[in-house]
Write a protein that holds these residues in place. Structure first.
Motif, PDB file in Angstrom:
ATOM      1  N   LEU A 139       0.821  -1.219   0.000  1.00 53.46           N
ATOM      2  CA  LEU A 139       0.000   0.000   0.000  1.00 53.46           C
ATOM      3  C   LEU A 139       0.855   1.269   0.000  1.00 53.46           C
ATOM      4  CD1 LEU A 139      -2.731  -1.024   2.609  1.00 53.46           C
ATOM      5  CD2 LEU A 139      -3.115  -0.505   0.187  1.00 53.46           C
ATOM      6  N   LEU A 140       2.008   1.196   0.661  1.00 53.86           N
ATOM      7  CA  LEU A 140       2.824   2.399   0.867  1.00 53.86           C
ATOM      8  C   LEU A 140       3.853   2.637  -0.242  1.00 53.86           C
ATOM      9  CD1 LEU A 140       3.413   1.903   4.695  1.00 53.86           C
ATOM     10  CD2 LEU A 140       2.155   3.795   3.656  1.00 53.86           C
ATOM     11  N   THR A 141       4.004   1.677  -1.151  1.00 55.80           N
ATOM     12  CA  THR A 141       4.974   1.843  -2.246  1.00 55.80           C
ATOM     13  C   THR A 141       4.273   1.521  -3.567  1.00 55.80           C
ATOM     14  OG1 THR A 141       5.708  -0.466  -2.312  1.00 55.80           O
ATOM     15  CG2 THR A 141       6.824   0.955  -0.727  1.00 55.80           C
ATOM     16  N   ASN A 142       5.031   1.685  -4.662  1.00 56.79           N
ATOM     17  CA  ASN A 142       4.451   1.383  -5.984  1.00 56.79           C
ATOM     18  C   ASN A 142       4.846   0.005  -6.486  1.00 56.79           C
ATOM     19  OD1 ASN A 142       3.173   3.843  -6.304  1.00 56.79           O
ATOM     20  ND2 ASN A 142       5.098   4.810  -6.933  1.00 56.79           N
ATOM     21  N   ILE A 143       5.467  -0.813  -5.624  1.00 53.56           N
ATOM     22  CA  ILE A 143       5.951  -2.093  -6.142  1.00 53.56           C
ATOM     23  C   ILE A 143       4.874  -3.172  -6.057  1.00 53.56           C
ATOM     24  CG2 ILE A 143       8.373  -1.558  -5.665  1.00 53.56           C
ATOM     25  CD1 ILE A 143       8.191  -3.376  -3.225  1.00 53.56           C
ATOM     26  N   SER A 144       5.031  -4.195  -6.903  1.00 55.80           N
ATOM     27  CA  SER A 144       4.048  -5.285  -6.944  1.00 55.80           C
ATOM     28  C   SER A 144       4.419  -6.347  -5.902  1.00 55.80           C
ATOM     29  CB  SER A 144       4.047  -5.922  -8.329  1.00 55.80           C
ATOM     30  OG  SER A 144       5.290  -6.575  -8.544  1.00 55.80           O
ATOM     31  N   ALA A 145       3.482  -7.257  -5.675  1.00 56.64           N
ATOM     32  CA  ALA A 145       3.725  -8.349  -4.718  1.00 56.64           C
ATOM     33  C   ALA A 145       4.911  -9.189  -5.176  1.00 56.64           C
ATOM     34  CB  ALA A 145       2.468  -9.211  -4.601  1.00 56.64           C
ATOM     35  N   GLU A 146       5.017  -9.390  -6.485  1.00 52.39           N
ATOM     36  CA  GLU A 146       6.136 -10.184  -7.009  1.00 52.39           C
ATOM     37  C   GLU A 146       7.466  -9.447  -6.779  1.00 52.39           C
ATOM     38  OE1 GLU A 146       5.807 -10.996 -11.173  1.00 52.39           O
ATOM     39  OE2 GLU A 146       7.641 -12.196 -11.155  1.00 52.39           O
ATOM     40  N   GLU A 147       7.464  -8.130  -6.992  1.00 53.29           N
ATOM     41  CA  GLU A 147       8.700  -7.357  -6.774  1.00 53.29           C
ATOM     42  C   GLU A 147       9.086  -7.374  -5.293  1.00 53.29           C
ATOM     43  OE1 GLU A 147       8.581  -4.136 -10.434  1.00 53.29           O
ATOM     44  OE2 GLU A 147       7.273  -3.790  -8.725  1.00 53.29           O
ATOM     45  N   LEU A 148       8.087  -7.338  -4.418  1.00 53.03           N
ATOM     46  CA  LEU A 148       8.395  -7.392  -2.986  1.00 53.03           C
ATOM     47  C   LEU A 148       9.010  -8.742  -2.627  1.00 53.03           C
ATOM     48  CD1 LEU A 148       8.335  -6.005  -0.240  1.00 53.03           C
ATOM     49  CD2 LEU A 148       6.002  -6.858   0.074  1.00 53.03           C
ATOM     50  N   ARG A 149       8.449  -9.817  -3.196  1.00 48.49           N
ATOM     51  CA  ARG A 149       9.037 -11.156  -2.972  1.00 48.49           C
ATOM     52  C   ARG A 149      10.474 -11.197  -3.467  1.00 48.49           C
ATOM     53  NH1 ARG A 149       4.121 -13.332  -4.345  1.00 48.49           N
ATOM     54  NH2 ARG A 149       4.695 -13.498  -6.547  1.00 48.49           N
ATOM     55  N   ASP A 150      10.721 -10.605  -4.626  1.00 49.35           N
ATOM     56  CA  ASP A 150      12.088 -10.599  -5.184  1.00 49.35           C
ATOM     57  C   ASP A 150      13.051  -9.815  -4.280  1.00 49.35           C
ATOM     58  OD1 ASP A 150      11.173 -12.043  -7.317  1.00 49.35           O
ATOM     59  OD2 ASP A 150      11.145 -10.357  -8.730  1.00 49.35           O
ATOM     60  N   ILE A 151      12.584  -8.692  -3.752  1.00 52.27           N
ATOM     61  CA  ILE A 151      13.432  -7.875  -2.868  1.00 52.27           C
ATOM     62  C   ILE A 151      13.812  -8.680  -1.618  1.00 52.27           C
ATOM     63  CG2 ILE A 151      13.287  -5.916  -1.247  1.00 52.27           C
ATOM     64  CD1 ILE A 151      11.903  -4.322  -3.472  1.00 52.27           C
ATOM     65  N   LYS A 152      12.813  -9.372  -1.041  1.00 52.67           N
ATOM     66  CA  LYS A 152      13.098 -10.139   0.178  1.00 52.67           C
ATOM     67  C   LYS A 152      14.045 -11.306  -0.123  1.00 52.67           C
ATOM     68  CE  LYS A 152       9.526 -10.557   3.051  1.00 52.67           C
ATOM     69  NZ  LYS A 152       8.114 -10.803   3.452  1.00 52.67           N
ATOM     70  N   ALA A 153      13.841 -11.938  -1.290  1.00 58.32           N
ATOM     71  CA  ALA A 153      14.735 -13.049  -1.681  1.00 58.32           C
ATOM     72  C   ALA A 153      16.152 -12.520  -1.909  1.00 58.32           C
ATOM     73  CB  ALA A 153      14.206 -13.724  -2.943  1.00 58.32           C
ATOM     74  N   LYS A 154      16.245 -11.346  -2.528  1.00 58.64           N
ATOM     75  CA  LYS A 154      17.561 -10.729  -2.772  1.00 58.64           C
ATOM     76  C   LYS A 154      18.244 -10.396  -1.441  1.00 58.64           C
ATOM     77  CE  LYS A 154      18.859  -9.676  -6.425  1.00 58.64           C
ATOM     78  NZ  LYS A 154      19.645 -10.538  -7.334  1.00 58.64           N
ATOM     79  N   ALA A 155      17.464  -9.918  -0.486  1.00 55.41           N
ATOM     80  CA  ALA A 155      18.035  -9.577   0.831  1.00 55.41           C
ATOM     81  C   ALA A 155      18.613 -10.830   1.496  1.00 55.41           C
ATOM     82  CB  ALA A 155      16.969  -8.922   1.710  1.00 55.41           C
ATOM     83  N   ILE A 156      17.929 -11.953   1.366  1.00 62.73           N
ATOM     84  CA  ILE A 156      18.422 -13.225   1.939  1.00 62.73           C
ATOM     85  C   ILE A 156      19.702 -13.668   1.217  1.00 62.73           C
ATOM     86  CG2 ILE A 156      17.886 -15.701   2.129  1.00 62.73           C
ATOM     87  CD1 ILE A 156      16.314 -14.235   4.156  1.00 62.73           C
ATOM     88  N   GLU A 157      19.705 -13.497  -0.100  1.00 63.79           N
ATOM     89  CA  GLU A 157      20.887 -13.877  -0.881  1.00 63.79           C
ATOM     90  C   GLU A 157      22.091 -13.006  -0.472  1.00 63.79           C
ATOM     91  OE1 GLU A 157      20.145 -13.376  -5.090  1.00 63.79           O
ATOM     92  OE2 GLU A 157      22.242 -13.824  -5.585  1.00 63.79           O
ATOM     93  N   ILE A 158      21.854 -11.716  -0.312  1.00 68.36           N
ATOM     94  CA  ILE A 158      22.928 -10.797   0.101  1.00 68.36           C
ATOM     95  C   ILE A 158      23.430 -11.203   1.489  1.00 68.36           C
ATOM     96  CG2 ILE A 158      23.412  -8.379   0.752  1.00 68.36           C
ATOM     97  CD1 ILE A 158      21.356  -7.607  -1.535  1.00 68.36           C
ATOM     98  N   ASN A 159      22.507 -11.596   2.345  1.00 63.54           N
ATOM     99  CA  ASN A 159      22.904 -12.044   3.680  1.00 63.54           C
ATOM    100  C   ASN A 159      23.846 -13.238   3.593  1.00 63.54           C
ATOM    101  OD1 ASN A 159      22.678 -12.133   6.640  1.00 63.54           O
ATOM    102  ND2 ASN A 159      21.530 -14.026   6.290  1.00 63.54           N
ATOM    103  N   THR A 160      23.511 -14.203   2.753  1.00 65.61           N
ATOM    104  CA  THR A 160      24.351 -15.411   2.634  1.00 65.61           C
ATOM    105  C   THR A 160      25.754 -15.025   2.166  1.00 65.61           C
ATOM    106  OG1 THR A 160      22.384 -16.648   2.061  1.00 65.61           O
ATOM    107  CG2 THR A 160      24.489 -17.692   1.533  1.00 65.61           C
ATOM    108  N   VAL A 161      25.828 -14.163   1.153  1.00 65.73           N
ATOM    109  CA  VAL A 161      27.130 -13.760   0.615  1.00 65.73           C
ATOM    110  C   VAL A 161      27.920 -12.967   1.674  1.00 65.73           C
ATOM    111  CG1 VAL A 161      28.258 -12.314  -1.132  1.00 65.73           C
ATOM    112  CG2 VAL A 161      26.333 -13.764  -1.778  1.00 65.73           C
ATOM    113  N   LEU A 162      27.252 -12.018   2.316  1.00 63.67           N
ATOM    114  CA  LEU A 162      27.972 -11.167   3.275  1.00 63.67           C
ATOM    115  C   LEU A 162      28.356 -11.916   4.547  1.00 63.67           C
ATOM    116  CD1 LEU A 162      26.240  -7.661   3.057  1.00 63.67           C
ATOM    117  CD2 LEU A 162      28.354  -8.435   1.973  1.00 63.67           C
TER     118      LEU A 162
END
Ligand code: ADP
Ligand code: UDP
Length: 237
Positions: A139-162
């Motif tokens: 509701l607070l951003t212009n991103i889609s549900a799929e984009e939000l899922r991708d962002i969260k998945a990317k955050a987990i991937e970045i966590n693994t690498v870092l």
């Protein structure tokens, strides 16, 4: 290289680039703030340290296949980045409980989260960056549900690498905050900074806090610990 000042934040200034309208210059300041700006202090040298640290971490992520806004370090305190429209979310990943989650939900200090916990905060200083859920984020951003899922998945991937990266320097990545932005073609990309201002890093052996908590809690010298982080990063690369 830099033209008009677009925005002055708590830790950085953002300038338009003179040469390319799709790029920005981020200038790292010496100010440290905590508790939504209520505690504030100037630490000569901090801007250089965070610029240098971020300028090692983003290229490392790039090597591991994670793209970001980072183009290049320009000088001691400035870097060139791709201009984005920042999505007003703070994406926090936690491997161990500490900080706000211990107060908010009563987790015991150092409770491990496996799989890591992802939290979303609404990036809005006047509301004190409140914790929100996925439905709020949509509701607070212009991103889609799929984009939000991708962002969260990317955050987990970045966590693994870092996590692996910092472990090789005898550091525990306890938690960190990411921001993502939209390029002009609509692609979502990692932006802002990754530094001891935005990560909690503990020494593996001694559990010494080597991040902005030394300032938040008044338990050490910020410049000394940020220098140590940079030294470990430089020894690694
Ligand atoms: P704050 O705004 O929280 O005080 P800073 O002092 O770090 O934070 O200011 C930097 C600002 O620049 C932040 O608002 C951040 O979202 C924004 N920013 C970071 N990277 C980009 C980018 N690539 N494009 C546009 N804005 C960016
Ligand atoms: N964080 C950040 N910017 C913020 C809030 C948090 O970079 O505005 C980082 C913080 O450094 C830590 C993680 O996000 O690594 C989780 O912070 P927490 O929610 O525990 O907040 P705090 O205890 O700092 O209020």
């Amino acid at each position: 290289m830099k033209a008009e000042l677009l925005y002055e934040g708590k830790a950085k200034k953002v300038y338009l680039s003179t040469t390319d309208s799709e790029r920005l210059v981020l200038s790292y300041k010496n100010d440290a703030t905590a508790f939504n700006g209520k505690k504030k202090e100037n630490f000569p040298g901090k801007g250089r340290l965070n610029n240098e640290i971020t300028s090692v971490i983003f290229p490392y992520l790039h090597e591991k296949g994670i793209k970001s806004h980072f183009v290049k370090k320009l000088n001691e305190t400035e870097q060139l980045v791709l201009k984005t429209t920042i999505i007003p979310l703070e994406v926090v990943v936690r491997n161990l409980a500490t900080g706000s989650i211990t107060k908010r939900l009563g987790f015991k200090e150092e409770t491990p989260f496996s799989p890591p916990l992802v939290e979303l905060f609404y990036k809005n200083d006047s509301l004190n960056d409140p914790l929100i859920n996925d439905d709020h984020a949509l509701l607070l951003t212009n991103i889609s549900a799929e984009e939000l899922r991708d962002i969260k998945a990317k955050a987990i991937e970045i966590n693994t690498v870092l996590q692996g990266f910092f472990r090789s320097m005898n550091l525990i990545l306890v938690d960190f905050k990411l921001e993502f932005g939209l390029l002009s073609d609509g692609t979502i990309i990692l932006a802002d900074e990754i530094s001891p201002d935005t990560c909690r890093l503990w020494d593996i052996e001694t559990k010494e806090k080597m991040d902005k908590d030394v300032f938040r809690q008044g338990i050490g010298d910020l410049i000394t610990v940020y220098e140590k982080i940079l030294q470990r990063l430089e020894a690694r690369v």
